[in-house]
Motif scaffolding. Sequence first.
Motif, PDB file in Angstrom:
ATOM      1  N   ARG A   1      54.854  51.696  36.207  1.00  0.00           N
ATOM      2  CA  ARG A   1      54.078  52.865  36.633  1.00  0.00           C
ATOM      3  C   ARG A   1      52.633  52.772  36.137  1.00  0.00           C
ATOM      4  NH1 ARG A   1      55.839  57.252  33.694  1.00  0.00           N
ATOM      5  NH2 ARG A   1      57.925  56.491  34.119  1.00  0.00           N
ATOM      6  N   LYS A   2      52.453  52.400  34.872  1.00  0.00           N
ATOM      7  CA  LYS A   2      51.108  52.303  34.294  1.00  0.00           C
ATOM      8  C   LYS A   2      50.281  51.203  34.971  1.00  0.00           C
ATOM      9  CE  LYS A   2      51.393  55.282  30.826  1.00  0.00           C
ATOM     10  NZ  LYS A   2      50.438  56.348  30.543  1.00  0.00           N
ATOM     11  N   VAL A   3      50.895  50.059  35.210  1.00  0.00           N
ATOM     12  CA  VAL A   3      50.185  48.947  35.855  1.00  0.00           C
ATOM     13  C   VAL A   3      49.829  49.314  37.298  1.00  0.00           C
ATOM     14  CG1 VAL A   3      50.373  46.551  36.648  1.00  0.00           C
ATOM     15  CG2 VAL A   3      51.169  47.185  34.363  1.00  0.00           C
ATOM     16  N   PHE A   4      50.772  49.930  38.014  1.00  0.00           N
ATOM     17  CA  PHE A   4      50.508  50.324  39.397  1.00  0.00           C
ATOM     18  C   PHE A   4      49.391  51.354  39.471  1.00  0.00           C
ATOM     19  CE2 PHE A   4      51.214  53.102  43.062  1.00  0.00           C
ATOM     20  CZ  PHE A   4      51.070  52.176  44.079  1.00  0.00           C
ATOM     21  N   LYS A   5      49.378  52.292  38.532  1.00  0.00           N
ATOM     22  CA  LYS A   5      48.341  53.325  38.518  1.00  0.00           C
ATOM     23  C   LYS A   5      46.962  52.699  38.326  1.00  0.00           C
ATOM     24  CE  LYS A   5      47.127  57.667  36.270  1.00  0.00           C
ATOM     25  NZ  LYS A   5      47.427  58.601  35.198  1.00  0.00           N
ATOM     26  N   LEU A   6      46.869  51.719  37.446  1.00  0.00           N
ATOM     27  CA  LEU A   6      45.599  51.043  37.214  1.00  0.00           C
ATOM     28  C   LEU A   6      45.189  50.221  38.441  1.00  0.00           C
ATOM     29  CD1 LEU A   6      43.317  50.612  35.276  1.00  0.00           C
ATOM     30  CD2 LEU A   6      44.654  48.857  34.139  1.00  0.00           C
ATOM     31  N   GLN A   7      46.150  49.543  39.059  1.00  0.00           N
ATOM     32  CA  GLN A   7      45.856  48.774  40.273  1.00  0.00           C
ATOM     33  C   GLN A   7      45.379  49.691  41.401  1.00  0.00           C
ATOM     34  OE1 GLN A   7      49.676  46.894  40.714  1.00  0.00           O
ATOM     35  NE2 GLN A   7      48.911  44.939  39.926  1.00  0.00           N
ATOM     36  N   LYS A   8      45.987  50.851  41.490  1.00  0.00           N
ATOM     37  CA  LYS A   8      45.607  51.826  42.512  1.00  0.00           C
ATOM     38  C   LYS A   8      44.185  52.323  42.274  1.00  0.00           C
ATOM     39  CE  LYS A   8      47.184  56.213  44.456  1.00  0.00           C
ATOM     40  NZ  LYS A   8      48.193  57.273  44.333  1.00  0.00           N
ATOM     41  N   SER A   9      43.833  52.555  41.015  1.00  0.00           N
ATOM     42  CA  SER A   9      42.478  52.988  40.680  1.00  0.00           C
ATOM     43  C   SER A   9      41.457  51.918  41.042  1.00  0.00           C
ATOM     44  CB  SER A   9      42.378  53.302  39.187  1.00  0.00           C
ATOM     45  OG  SER A   9      43.206  54.376  38.844  1.00  0.00           O
ATOM     46  N   ILE A  10      41.807  50.666  40.782  1.00  0.00           N
ATOM     47  CA  ILE A  10      40.921  49.553  41.129  1.00  0.00           C
ATOM     48  C   ILE A  10      40.718  49.508  42.641  1.00  0.00           C
ATOM     49  CG2 ILE A  10      40.702  47.032  41.193  1.00  0.00           C
ATOM     50  CD1 ILE A  10      42.243  47.023  38.489  1.00  0.00           C
TER      51      ILE A  10
END
Length: 59
Positions: free
Chosen positions: A18-27
Motif C-alpha cells: 500500500r505504501k509503495v503503491f501510494k508513492l508510485q501513484k503520487s509520482i
Amino acid sequence: MKTTNNAWKTIPWTKVQRKVFKLQKSIFQAAKSGQDAKVRRWQRLLVKSYYARLLAVRL
C-alpha cells in the motif's frame, strides 16, 4: 546481521504494498501535471524507501 525466517514472515506485506503503491501513484500524478521537481523528489524517496526495497526483494 542475520534475519530469521520468522522475521520475514511477520512483515506486514499488505501495508508495504500500500505504501509503495501510494508513492508510485503520487509520482505518476505529479508527472502527469508537469511537476518535475516533485517527481524527482518522490523518485529519490522511492528508491531509498525501506518498503520499496522489501517489496523488490520479495518479488
